[in-house]
Scaffold this active site. Sequence first.
Site, short mmCIF file in Angstrom:
data_model
loop_
_atom_site.label_atom_id
_atom_site.label_comp_id
_atom_site.label_asym_id
_atom_site.label_seq_id
_atom_site.Cartn_x
_atom_site.Cartn_y
_atom_site.Cartn_z
N PHE A 91 -10.65 -3.83 11.46
CA PHE A 91 -11.91 -3.88 10.85
C PHE A 91 -11.54 -4.46 9.28
O PHE A 91 -12.32 -4.48 8.46
CB PHE A 91 -12.41 -2.28 10.65
CG PHE A 91 -11.47 -1.39 10.28
CD1 PHE A 91 -11.13 -1.13 8.60
CD2 PHE A 91 -10.72 -0.55 11.07
CE1 PHE A 91 -10.27 -0.42 8.22
CE2 PHE A 91 -9.53 0.16 10.27
CZ PHE A 91 -9.29 0.27 8.96
N TYR A 145 0.83 -1.35 0.02
CA TYR A 145 -0.09 0.02 -0.03
C TYR A 145 0.70 1.32 0.12
O TYR A 145 0.11 2.20 -0.32
CB TYR A 145 -1.01 0.04 1.19
CG TYR A 145 -1.87 -1.16 0.90
CD1 TYR A 145 -3.01 -0.95 0.23
CD2 TYR A 145 -1.83 -2.30 1.56
CE1 TYR A 145 -4.12 -1.81 -0.25
CE2 TYR A 145 -2.80 -3.39 1.37
CZ TYR A 145 -4.13 -2.95 0.52
OH TYR A 145 -4.86 -3.99 0.28
#
Length: 410
Positions: free
Chosen positions: A410, A123
């Site tokens: 999450f 990322y």
Amino acid sequence: MTTELRVLQPSEWDKWFSSLELAFGGVQESAEQRELEQSLTECERSIGIWDGDDVVATAGAFSFRVAVPGGALVPAAGVTMVSVASTHRRRGLLTAMMRRQLDDVRALGEPIAVLTASEPAIYGRFGYGAATRQMSLTIDTDRVRLSVPEGTDAVRLRHARKDEAVAACESVYARLVPGRPGTPAHGPGWERKPLTDPASSRGGGSVLQCVLAERDGEVVGYTNYHIKPEWEMSGPKGRIVVSDLAALDPMAYAALWQFLFGIDLTSTVEARNRPADDAVLHLVSDVRRCDIRLRDSLHVRLVDVGAALEARTYRGPLDVVFEVEDTFCPWNTGRWRLIVDAKGGASCGRTEDAADLALSVRELGSAYLGGEALGSLALAGRVRELRAGAVAEVSSAFLSDVAPWLPRGF
């Protein structure tokens, strides 16, 4: 073959999620976990890439508000459920989804995007920087003792049923959110996630247990944990695996750790996600026997540099010009002037003035929550000082008084 990127329709969720499961090894979630994931999915913020009838890539986002230094809750896209099928790698599918997703985040006016990375190397090229760390501890409770503050014994502890614990735990969590940068404020439904307890996730341990800490009838803390019984020829060597522990004051916090240390037939307490500055390090008698490890956790991406830098406070007055490089979101590229007043309030806008520091948006993301020092990044050659003394000045102003942390994934 021709692929199509489009927004997820609710009727396609099962196929979309099954594609995600396959990309992460093919182990299916329990019915309870799957139902919860479906209820939390924001289909209008979820995308997929189809190759004919097959879903070959997925990505989603949750609508969060994330605490930043100063206690403000900043709108953020919680990037999640990102996958590319092994049959379709190296075709630019991930780049296409990241491009679409960040364009959408910008259109929604969210200054930042955040994610946890299964593979952190992926990322950085999209502008995400590692901004928080999580600490794991494996504590030998046969050899380590606790020194607790006065008043700890006045805290009442009791086991709670799962249905009772949900609301109590969420109430404590919500009160703690503004005080710890990196912590998300969740919407309805998220209170169920920490107490979801599929048998496949227990690793041979007990069902999830919850203990509440109370004072004067008010819940002031909680811990959720599994017990993994183990035996040797010499006797019991059970393990406590802590999934969550939070408290509103030092006495309740210490009482919960004291309880975990004292559970019968156990000799180890393992906590896999604690803040890097967890106060338990100051309660234990021998920190060397806590087997401490650190790893990256929350990665931050500034989608709107000006709005993001204005949203947090700083540790002192500041007037600095950043030369920002952002090849993936070029609207951020250029010079930004950050002015901070004596109270820590900030304004940030475009400028033509000479730059004091040069860095990429990735470094700004790493430093944004106040846990990663710009000075350290400069020593690694990732921040260039263009005005003498600027690195020390800005690095100090950006730091948070407490380590940023993501308590729940999450």
